[in-house]
Enzyme design. Sequence first.
Site, PDB file in Angstrom:
ATOM      1  N   SER A 198     -49.042  75.894 -25.978  1.00  0.00           N
ATOM      2  CA  SER A 198     -47.757  76.524 -25.714  1.00  0.00           C
ATOM      3  C   SER A 198     -47.263  76.168 -24.314  1.00  0.00           C
ATOM      4  CB  SER A 198     -47.880  78.038 -25.917  1.00  0.00           C
ATOM      5  OG  SER A 198     -46.623  78.649 -26.009  1.00  0.00           O
ATOM      6  N   ASP A 293     -43.958  78.407 -36.855  1.00  0.00           N
ATOM      7  CA  ASP A 293     -43.887  78.510 -35.397  1.00  0.00           C
ATOM      8  C   ASP A 293     -42.492  78.115 -34.929  1.00  0.00           C
ATOM      9  OD1 ASP A 293     -44.166  78.377 -32.651  1.00  0.00           O
ATOM     10  OD2 ASP A 293     -45.839  76.978 -32.661  1.00  0.00           O
ATOM     11  N   HIS A 323     -48.019  80.254 -34.448  1.00  0.00           N
ATOM     12  CA  HIS A 323     -48.185  80.003 -33.027  1.00  0.00           C
ATOM     13  C   HIS A 323     -49.326  80.864 -32.484  1.00  0.00           C
ATOM     14  CE1 HIS A 323     -46.510  78.728 -29.098  1.00  0.00           C
ATOM     15  NE2 HIS A 323     -47.013  79.876 -28.671  1.00  0.00           N
TER      16      HIS A 323
END
Length: 355
Positions: A198, A293, A323
């Site tokens: 991320s 996601d 995610h």
Amino acid sequence: MPNVVEALQPALEGAAMRAVYALPQPLRRLIAGPPVRLDDQELALDAQLLLKLQKITGQTGLSAPTAEQARAGMAHATKITSGAPLSGVVVAERTIPSPNGDLAARLYRPKDLTETGPLLVFYHGGGWVIGDLDSYDDLCRFLAKNAGIRVLSVDYRLAPEYPFPAALDDALTAYSYAVDNAAELGSSSDAIAVGGDSAGGNLAAAVALQTTRSGAQKPLLQLLLYPAVDATRRRRSRELFGDGFLLTDHDMTWFMEQYSPDESTLTDPRLSVLLADDHTDLPTAIVVTCGFDPLRDEGEAYAQTLTDAGVPVVARRFPDLIHGFASIRPVGHRFEEALFEVVGNVRAVLDLRKS
């Protein structure tokens, strides 16, 4: 007594979660509800069950009214999802000198690894606002043990106290430290990789880009787990999966407002690495995306951009996952199964380098 209850609460919630995941599949399906199908994908039962349990407990996202509350929320969630520490890994606390103050770090080494080998400098996720060494301890242990490499997990300054480009400056400092001290860390200067998930994937990609363009020693590999790479566009996946799949549209907006409050910096390629003028000669990339996601489409656009620029890329979408799955490995079998595949790709890329 209230303090005792508060201290025990995460452990009790964790025990309850593990008990639910230990139920027979039909009962887990009953709790999770009917299968979720969207964009020709079906959400993994393990992921759907996690989302259902979060909804029952009132957790709706990763952001909060304040950064302090969001950080406390992630720390609480880590205590719930963490299992017993993975065995077979030696962990040592480190300190990385920085012009802006020392950075905390941890060096992970498989217990039976004694020879010199690759080192992965890992940057944790959390929207540049939350997350720390503890919240990513399990993932770093897993990577070290199963990829057979050393991992240097790095803390960096967080927003909003330290907005862009503070986190990137610290990420570059940590990478330079690893290169300059490779022998002492059990590696060599040409065998230092970068990785993260991320926001951490964003930092890893930016470090790879900045070091390559500056003519410095570029990383051996960039491991990008569902990375944020473009702060300027709302792609289709953000519209499809922006609510109800752990990372929300609101979270993404809130995180970016904390990290990059000056909108003029959103187009800076140090933040939006997808917008860089030149992606040629960048390190080999492993780009992992998840079907459910909001960041899926920009991660896959980056993988394609690297491919078009002639960079060797292993692109893998897990169509049934959400995610953040890598940092909740102990919760469900499907998360660990996917991580084993990621580790297999890391090992394959490193083995090709040796041949």
